[in-house]
Design a protein around this motif. Structure first.
Motif, PDB file in Angstrom:
ATOM      1  N   LEU A 128       0.807  -1.222   0.000  1.00 25.78           N
ATOM      2  CA  LEU A 128       0.000   0.000   0.000  1.00 25.78           C
ATOM      3  C   LEU A 128       0.839   1.269   0.000  1.00 25.78           C
ATOM      4  O   LEU A 128       0.517   2.208  -0.740  1.00 25.78           O
ATOM      5  CB  LEU A 128      -0.996  -0.008   1.162  1.00 25.78           C
ATOM      6  N   PRO A 129       1.935   1.366   0.797  1.00 25.26           N
ATOM      7  CA  PRO A 129       2.746   2.593   0.695  1.00 25.26           C
ATOM      8  C   PRO A 129       3.282   2.811  -0.719  1.00 25.26           C
ATOM      9  O   PRO A 129       3.313   3.941  -1.204  1.00 25.26           O
ATOM     10  CB  PRO A 129       3.888   2.350   1.689  1.00 25.26           C
ATOM     11  N   GLN A 130       3.669   1.721  -1.391  1.00 30.46           N
ATOM     12  CA  GLN A 130       4.165   1.851  -2.763  1.00 30.46           C
ATOM     13  C   GLN A 130       3.059   2.264  -3.714  1.00 30.46           C
ATOM     14  O   GLN A 130       3.244   3.134  -4.561  1.00 30.46           O
ATOM     15  CB  GLN A 130       4.790   0.532  -3.226  1.00 30.46           C
ATOM     16  N   ILE A 131       1.890   1.653  -3.569  1.00 31.78           N
ATOM     17  CA  ILE A 131       0.750   2.003  -4.426  1.00 31.78           C
ATOM     18  C   ILE A 131       0.355   3.451  -4.201  1.00 31.78           C
ATOM     19  O   ILE A 131       0.154   4.211  -5.161  1.00 31.78           O
ATOM     20  CB  ILE A 131      -0.443   1.044  -4.161  1.00 31.78           C
ATOM     21  N   PHE A 132       0.281   3.894  -2.936  1.00 32.22           N
ATOM     22  CA  PHE A 132      -0.079   5.280  -2.633  1.00 32.22           C
ATOM     23  C   PHE A 132       0.989   6.259  -3.119  1.00 32.22           C
ATOM     24  O   PHE A 132       0.673   7.365  -3.561  1.00 32.22           O
ATOM     25  CB  PHE A 132      -0.344   5.471  -1.140  1.00 32.22           C
ATOM     26  N   ALA A 133       2.263   5.867  -3.054  1.00 35.04           N
ATOM     27  CA  ALA A 133       3.337   6.736  -3.556  1.00 35.04           C
ATOM     28  C   ALA A 133       3.207   6.931  -5.062  1.00 35.04           C
ATOM     29  O   ALA A 133       3.371   8.047  -5.566  1.00 35.04           O
ATOM     30  CB  ALA A 133       4.703   6.146  -3.201  1.00 35.04           C
ATOM     31  N   VAL A 134       2.894   5.862  -5.778  1.00 37.91           N
ATOM     32  CA  VAL A 134       2.718   5.957  -7.232  1.00 37.91           C
ATOM     33  C   VAL A 134       1.502   6.807  -7.559  1.00 37.91           C
ATOM     34  O   VAL A 134       1.557   7.699  -8.420  1.00 37.91           O
ATOM     35  CB  VAL A 134       2.588   4.547  -7.863  1.00 37.91           C
ATOM     36  N   LEU A 135       0.401   6.556  -6.858  1.00 42.94           N
ATOM     37  CA  LEU A 135      -0.819   7.336  -7.110  1.00 42.94           C
ATOM     38  C   LEU A 135      -0.625   8.801  -6.744  1.00 42.94           C
ATOM     39  O   LEU A 135      -1.088   9.698  -7.456  1.00 42.94           O
ATOM     40  CB  LEU A 135      -2.003   6.741  -6.343  1.00 42.94           C
ATOM     41  N   GLY A 136       0.062   9.054  -5.619  1.00 49.18           N
ATOM     42  CA  GLY A 136       0.301  10.430  -5.184  1.00 49.18           C
ATOM     43  C   GLY A 136       1.200  11.191  -6.133  1.00 49.18           C
ATOM     44  O   GLY A 136       0.978  12.365  -6.418  1.00 49.18           O
TER      45      GLY A 136
END
Length: 197
Positions: free
Chosen positions: A22-30
């Motif tokens: 999730l931190p990686q997914i949120f970093a990409v989305l952000g």
């Protein structure tokens, strides 16, 4: 005491893996960018997870010692879709999802037992190579790689307490070292980015 430690390790790994990507997914989305993420690394990691899951099923190891892998595979597929989306190639993700779905039902032959370690190590080296070449950690999450390091350390403990499978133990020791190396490299290039700004 050993039973409590085993219980803690198993359930903490499941808890961490439920949110690992999730931190990686949120970093990409952000960032609205997949900058810094190696697509070959992600694909190799997904393949390594699939082979390792089949290895565990083949030997009928206790479910709690590998229950996180279906969760990680699902999160990798979501991350893969995000990477393809931000690179403008969403339609290219379809074959990988079909391949994943088609590979879940089969069992791994005994000679695949070392393949999962090789594939997973190759995925870490692909990410390291990408970071070294670009000298930019971009949207890569150091937290995700740090959490992955914890899960490897905990799985070393659970392997020693349950199956004592040398192949699995070797895999987790290698993955622990490589995850720490990737996390340190991400932090190194993140500091470089901050200094240059």
């Amino acid at each position: 005491m050993e039973t409590r430690l085993l219980w803690f390790c198993n359930w903490s790994v499941l808890g961490v893996c439920a949110t690992l990507k999730l931190p990686q997914i949120f970093a990409v989305l952000g960032a609205r960018s997949a900058r810094g993420i190696s697509l070959p690394s992600l694909l190799l990691e997904l393949a390594g997870f699939l082979v390792f899951l089949r290895y565990q099923c083949y030997y009928e190891y206790p479910l709690l010692t590998y229950l996180e892998y279906p969760i990680l595979i699902a999160q990798d597929l979501i991350l893969l879709l995000c990477v393809f989306h931000f690179k403008g190639h969403v339609k290219r993700a379809a074959p990988y999802i079909v391949l994943k779905e088609g590979s879940c039902g089969s069992t791994a032959p005994q000679h695949f037992k070392n393949l999962c370690t090789f594939i997973s190590a190759a995925s870490k080296f692909a990410q390291l190579q990408y970071l070294w070449k670009s000298r930019d950690s971009g949207a890569v999450s150091a937290l995700t790689w740090s959490l992955a390091s914890y899960t490897c350390a905990a799985r070393i403990m659970t392997t020693l307490m349950t199956t004592s499978d040398l192949t699995i133990l070797t895999r987790f020791v290698i993955m622990l070292a490589l995850n720490i190396w990737v996390a340190a490299t991400i932090l190194r290039y993140r500091k470089t980015d901050v200094k240059s700004e």
